[in-house]
Design a protein around this motif. Structure first.
Motif, PDB file in Angstrom:
ATOM      1  N   SER A  56       0.805  -1.220   0.000  1.00 14.38           N
ATOM      2  CA  SER A  56       0.000   0.000   0.000  1.00 14.38           C
ATOM      3  C   SER A  56       0.834   1.264   0.000  1.00 14.38           C
ATOM      4  O   SER A  56       0.302   2.363  -0.150  1.00 14.38           O
ATOM      5  CB  SER A  56      -0.921   0.006   1.221  1.00 14.38           C
ATOM      6  N   GLY A  57       2.140   1.101   0.201  1.00 16.79           N
ATOM      7  CA  GLY A  57       3.002   2.280   0.243  1.00 16.79           C
ATOM      8  C   GLY A  57       3.091   2.926   1.608  1.00 16.79           C
ATOM      9  O   GLY A  57       3.721   3.975   1.746  1.00 16.79           O
ATOM     10  N   THR A  58       2.496   2.307   2.613  1.00 18.50           N
ATOM     11  CA  THR A  58       2.468   2.906   3.952  1.00 18.50           C
ATOM     12  C   THR A  58       3.603   2.450   4.847  1.00 18.50           C
ATOM     13  O   THR A  58       3.768   2.977   5.951  1.00 18.50           O
ATOM     14  CB  THR A  58       1.135   2.574   4.645  1.00 18.50           C
ATOM     15  N   GLY A  59       4.369   1.480   4.397  1.00 18.41           N
ATOM     16  CA  GLY A  59       5.472   0.978   5.196  1.00 18.41           C
ATOM     17  C   GLY A  59       6.733   0.847   4.374  1.00 18.41           C
ATOM     18  O   GLY A  59       6.710   0.276   3.280  1.00 18.41           O
ATOM     19  N   THR A  60       7.838   1.381   4.881  1.00 18.71           N
ATOM     20  CA  THR A  60       9.109   1.309   4.185  1.00 18.71           C
ATOM     21  C   THR A  60      10.200   0.857   5.137  1.00 18.71           C
ATOM     22  O   THR A  60      10.078   0.998   6.365  1.00 18.71           O
ATOM     23  CB  THR A  60       9.511   2.676   3.587  1.00 18.71           C
ATOM     24  N   ASP A  61      11.264   0.332   4.563  1.00 24.69           N
ATOM     25  CA  ASP A  61      12.411  -0.080   5.356  1.00 24.69           C
ATOM     26  C   ASP A  61      13.664   0.118   4.510  1.00 24.69           C
ATOM     27  O   ASP A  61      13.600   0.016   3.278  1.00 24.69           O
ATOM     28  CB  ASP A  61      12.280  -1.542   5.777  1.00 24.69           C
ATOM     29  N   TYR A  62      14.779   0.402   5.177  1.00 26.78           N
ATOM     30  CA  TYR A  62      16.004   0.728   4.470  1.00 26.78           C
ATOM     31  C   TYR A  62      17.201   0.010   5.078  1.00 26.78           C
ATOM     32  O   TYR A  62      17.247  -0.233   6.298  1.00 26.78           O
ATOM     33  CB  TYR A  62      16.268   2.234   4.531  1.00 26.78           C
ATOM     34  N   ALA A  63      18.181  -0.263   4.247  1.00 32.72           N
ATOM     35  CA  ALA A  63      19.464  -0.720   4.753  1.00 32.72           C
ATOM     36  C   ALA A  63      20.088   0.422   5.545  1.00 32.72           C
ATOM     37  O   ALA A  63      19.898   1.598   5.220  1.00 32.72           O
ATOM     38  CB  ALA A  63      20.370  -1.127   3.593  1.00 32.72           C
ATOM     39  N   ASP A  64      20.831   0.075   6.570  1.00 36.35           N
ATOM     40  CA  ASP A  64      21.448   1.101   7.411  1.00 36.35           C
ATOM     41  C   ASP A  64      22.326   2.053   6.603  1.00 36.35           C
ATOM     42  O   ASP A  64      22.408   3.244   6.905  1.00 36.35           O
ATOM     43  CB  ASP A  64      22.284   0.452   8.511  1.00 36.35           C
ATOM     44  N   SER A  65      22.961   1.520   5.581  1.00 32.67           N
ATOM     45  CA  SER A  65      23.912   2.321   4.805  1.00 32.67           C
ATOM     46  C   SER A  65      23.247   3.431   3.995  1.00 32.67           C
ATOM     47  O   SER A  65      23.931   4.354   3.550  1.00 32.67           O
ATOM     48  CB  SER A  65      24.705   1.409   3.862  1.00 32.67           C
ATOM     49  N   VAL A  66      21.928   3.358   3.792  1.00 30.77           N
ATOM     50  CA  VAL A  66      21.254   4.373   2.971  1.00 30.77           C
ATOM     51  C   VAL A  66      20.197   5.154   3.748  1.00 30.77           C
ATOM     52  O   VAL A  66      19.599   6.083   3.199  1.00 30.77           O
ATOM     53  CB  VAL A  66      20.611   3.749   1.714  1.00 30.77           C
ATOM     54  N   LYS A  67      19.968   4.800   5.000  1.00 32.40           N
ATOM     55  CA  LYS A  67      18.964   5.514   5.789  1.00 32.40           C
ATOM     56  C   LYS A  67      19.273   6.996   5.866  1.00 32.40           C
ATOM     57  O   LYS A  67      20.410   7.396   6.098  1.00 32.40           O
ATOM     58  CB  LYS A  67      18.902   4.919   7.207  1.00 32.40           C
ATOM     59  N   GLY A  68      18.232   7.791   5.657  1.00 27.79           N
ATOM     60  CA  GLY A  68      18.396   9.234   5.702  1.00 27.79           C
ATOM     61  C   GLY A  68      18.861   9.841   4.396  1.00 27.79           C
ATOM     62  O   GLY A  68      18.851  11.073   4.244  1.00 27.79           O
ATOM     63  N   ARG A  69      19.255   9.009   3.440  1.00 25.18           N
ATOM     64  CA  ARG A  69      19.722   9.513   2.145  1.00 25.18           C
ATOM     65  C   ARG A  69      18.837   9.064   0.988  1.00 25.18           C
ATOM     66  O   ARG A  69      18.683   9.798   0.010  1.00 25.18           O
ATOM     67  CB  ARG A  69      21.157   9.042   1.885  1.00 25.18           C
ATOM     68  N   PHE A  70      18.275   7.868   1.081  1.00 25.31           N
ATOM     69  CA  PHE A  70      17.433   7.303   0.021  1.00 25.31           C
ATOM     70  C   PHE A  70      15.984   7.275   0.473  1.00 25.31           C
ATOM     71  O   PHE A  70      15.695   7.077   1.656  1.00 25.31           O
ATOM     72  CB  PHE A  70      17.868   5.877  -0.309  1.00 25.31           C
ATOM     73  N   THR A  71      15.080   7.454  -0.499  1.00 33.43           N
ATOM     74  CA  THR A  71      13.648   7.371  -0.221  1.00 33.43           C
ATOM     75  C   THR A  71      12.980   6.516  -1.287  1.00 33.43           C
ATOM     76  O   THR A  71      13.081   6.812  -2.481  1.00 33.43           O
ATOM     77  CB  THR A  71      13.008   8.764  -0.220  1.00 33.43           C
ATOM     78  N   ILE A  72      12.300   5.475  -0.830  1.00 34.44           N
ATOM     79  CA  ILE A  72      11.557   4.600  -1.742  1.00 34.44           C
ATOM     80  C   ILE A  72      10.091   5.021  -1.745  1.00 34.44           C
ATOM     81  O   ILE A  72       9.542   5.400  -0.700  1.00 34.44           O
ATOM     82  CB  ILE A  72      11.707   3.116  -1.335  1.00 34.44           C
ATOM     83  N   SER A  73       9.464   4.979  -2.908  1.00 31.38           N
ATOM     84  CA  SER A  73       8.046   5.316  -3.006  1.00 31.38           C
ATOM     85  C   SER A  73       7.452   4.562  -4.186  1.00 31.38           C
ATOM     86  O   SER A  73       8.180   4.013  -5.015  1.00 31.38           O
ATOM     87  CB  SER A  73       7.840   6.827  -3.173  1.00 31.38           C
ATOM     88  N   ARG A  74       6.136   4.544  -4.252  1.00 27.29           N
ATOM     89  CA  ARG A  74       5.465   3.840  -5.335  1.00 27.29           C
ATOM     90  C   ARG A  74       4.196   4.573  -5.726  1.00 27.29           C
ATOM     91  O   ARG A  74       3.594   5.280  -4.909  1.00 27.29           O
ATOM     92  CB  ARG A  74       5.143   2.401  -4.931  1.00 27.29           C
ATOM     93  N   ASP A  75       3.800   4.385  -6.968  1.00 23.65           N
ATOM     94  CA  ASP A  75       2.548   4.927  -7.482  1.00 23.65           C
ATOM     95  C   ASP A  75       1.793   3.758  -8.088  1.00 23.65           C
ATOM     96  O   ASP A  75       2.119   3.299  -9.193  1.00 23.65           O
ATOM     97  CB  ASP A  75       2.830   6.004  -8.529  1.00 23.65           C
ATOM     98  N   ASN A  76       0.806   3.250  -7.373  1.00 28.83           N
ATOM     99  CA  ASN A  76       0.091   2.061  -7.838  1.00 28.83           C
ATOM    100  C   ASN A  76      -0.811   2.356  -9.035  1.00 28.83           C
ATOM    101  O   ASN A  76      -1.188   1.426  -9.755  1.00 28.83           O
ATOM    102  CB  ASN A  76      -0.710   1.449  -6.700  1.00 28.83           C
ATOM    103  N   VAL A  77      -1.161   3.588  -9.246  1.00 29.35           N
ATOM    104  CA  VAL A  77      -1.956   3.937 -10.425  1.00 29.35           C
ATOM    105  C   VAL A  77      -1.087   3.836 -11.666  1.00 29.35           C
ATOM    106  O   VAL A  77      -1.494   3.294 -12.697  1.00 29.35           O
ATOM    107  CB  VAL A  77      -2.557   5.347 -10.294  1.00 29.35           C
TER     108      VAL A  77
END
Length: 123
Positions: free
Chosen positions: A52-73
């Protein structure tokens, strides 16, 4: 079915935005993830996002620098990469989970893969 784009060469400290477009089927009920593989290294998980795009998780090495997102439409996954470092250099792959509504935390849980896009960060 998954096609990445947006890779390229960038200087350290710069930004890139990767996209992953799905075709042939929808992945709106599947978790999605970004992985990367540097030369001589195993393919590693970078970030995941739930169906649903409401939960994300990151590797420690990229936290605070990378952002994952999605557009299901649009059936598209994104990875915004800021403050890039030379150690971020790798081939980046997008992937979709094999089972709906679950978010795998390992590579084994992802059954659908893109062909990869090269990201090179120069120092």
């Amino acid at each position: 079915q998954l096609v990445e784009s947006g890779g390229g060469l960038v200087q350290a400290g710069g930004s890139l935005r990767l996209s992953c477009a799905a075709s042939g089927r929808t992945f709106s009920t599947n978790a999605l993830g970004w992985f990367r593989q540097a030369p001589g290294k195993e393919r590693a998980l970078v970030a995941t996002i739930n169906w649903s795009g409401t939960g994300t998780d990151y590797a420690d090495s990229v936290k605070g620098r990378f952002t994952i997102s999605r557009d299901n439409v649009k059936n598209t996954l994104y990875l915004q990469m800021d403050s890039l470092k030379p150690e971020d250099t790798a081939v980046y792959y997008c992937a979709a989970s094999g089972r709906p509504y679950r978010t795998p935390t390992t590579r084994a849980g992802y059954d659908y893969w893109g062909q990869g896009t090269q990201v090179t960060v120069s120092s």
